[in-house]
Enzyme design. Structure first.
Site, PDB file in Angstrom:
ATOM      1  N   CYS A   2       0.867  -1.189   0.000  1.00 12.95           N
ATOM      2  CA  CYS A   2       0.000   0.000   0.000  1.00 12.95           C
ATOM      3  C   CYS A   2       0.898   1.231   0.000  1.00 12.95           C
ATOM      4  CB  CYS A   2      -0.990  -0.022   1.165  1.00 12.95           C
ATOM      5  SG  CYS A   2      -0.252   0.030   2.809  1.00 12.95           S
ATOM      6  N   ARG A  42      -3.510  -0.629   5.254  1.00 18.83           N
ATOM      7  CA  ARG A  42      -4.050  -1.720   4.434  1.00 18.83           C
ATOM      8  C   ARG A  42      -3.115  -2.915   4.310  1.00 18.83           C
ATOM      9  NH1 ARG A  42      -5.182   2.152  -0.515  1.00 18.83           N
ATOM     10  NH2 ARG A  42      -3.328   3.054   0.468  1.00 18.83           N
ATOM     11  N   ASP A  79      -8.103   3.864   0.740  1.00 18.66           N
ATOM     12  CA  ASP A  79      -7.214   4.238   1.835  1.00 18.66           C
ATOM     13  C   ASP A  79      -8.065   4.682   3.030  1.00 18.66           C
ATOM     14  OD1 ASP A  79      -5.387   5.333   3.526  1.00 18.66           O
ATOM     15  OD2 ASP A  79      -4.341   6.474   1.972  1.00 18.66           O
TER      16      ASP A  79
HETATM   17  P1  4NP Z   1      -1.922   2.810   3.985  1.00 22.54           P
HETATM   18  O1  4NP Z   1      -2.596   4.167   4.531  1.00 22.54           O
HETATM   19  O2  4NP Z   1      -1.315   3.167   2.643  1.00 22.54           O
HETATM   20  O3  4NP Z   1      -3.077   1.877   3.857  1.00 22.54           O
HETATM   21  O4  4NP Z   1      -0.904   2.402   5.017  1.00 22.54           O
HETATM   22  C1  4NP Z   1      -1.881   5.354   4.665  1.00 22.54           C
HETATM   23  C2  4NP Z   1      -1.202   5.600   5.825  1.00 22.54           C
HETATM   24  C3  4NP Z   1      -0.518   6.801   5.983  1.00 22.54           C
HETATM   25  C4  4NP Z   1      -0.538   7.731   4.978  1.00 22.54           C
HETATM   26  C5  4NP Z   1      -1.234   7.478   3.814  1.00 22.54           C
HETATM   27  C6  4NP Z   1      -1.893   6.287   3.654  1.00 22.54           C
HETATM   28  N1  4NP Z   1       0.125   8.951   5.158  1.00 22.54           N
HETATM   29  O5  4NP Z   1       0.006   9.836   4.271  1.00 22.54           O
HETATM   30  O6  4NP Z   1       0.823   9.151   6.161  1.00 22.54           O
END
Ligand code: 4NP
Length: 151
Positions: free
Chosen positions: A8, A14, A122
């Site tokens: 991800c 995710r 997300d």
């Molecule tokens: P992930 O979600 O890609 O599912 O881990 C996110 C977690 C943090 C961030 C973006 C997406 N962030 O911008 O910090």
């Protein structure tokens, strides 16, 4: 050993959840499962508390996982690379060196709805219900992956 990588953006919401869910469905003697982010924001961090909580609700422990960033060598280490969304797909494919790398990469929801380009949303900026939805999507996709790879 079959090596499977979940991808991800941040590797805190995710993909660690996908890693934990798939690990719970496959024998560890034959399957190595890991997860990464395409970004470096959360390297070394444990998963988001909301991901840890939703996993725990379904009796899966992901609390000790640590964030790391996708690197080109992951194309050599892994047989299957499942990405959550179109942006992860583009970021990973940008680093592909040849067709063999490209062929390992797919949207995880293609497992249940092929050719529809559906994404695991997300959940980072939303509420807890987003994590429940993500869990259900990933659980269904991982059921299919486990059935296909370990019939
Ligand atoms: P992930 O979600 O890609 O599912 O881990 C996110 C977690 C943090 C961030 C973006 C997406 N962030 O911008 O910090």
């Amino acid at each position: 050993m079959t090596n499977i990588l979940m991808v991800c953006l941040g590797n805190i919401c995710r993909s660690p959840l996908a890693e934990g869910i798939l690990r719970s469905k496959l024998p560890k003697e034959n399957f190595y499962i890991d997860s990464v982010g395409t970004a470096n924001y959360h390297v070394g961090n444990k998963p988001d508390l909301r991901s840890i909580a939703i996993a725990k609700k379904y009796e899966i422990s992901i609390a000790t996982l640590k964030g790391r960033q996708f690197k080109v060598l992951d194309f050599d280490r892994f047989d299957f690379i499942y990405v959550m969304d179109q942006s992860n797909l583009e970021n990973v494919l940008k680093l592909a060196r040849h067709k063999n790398d490209i062929n390992k990469v797919s949207l995880i929801l293609d497992q249940i709805t092929p050719n529809e380009n559906l994404e695991v949303p997300d959940p980072y900026y939303g509420g807890n219900d987003g994590f429940e939805i993500v869990y259900k999507m990933l659980n269904e996709a991982c059921n299919t992956i486990a059935k296909r790879l370990n019939p």
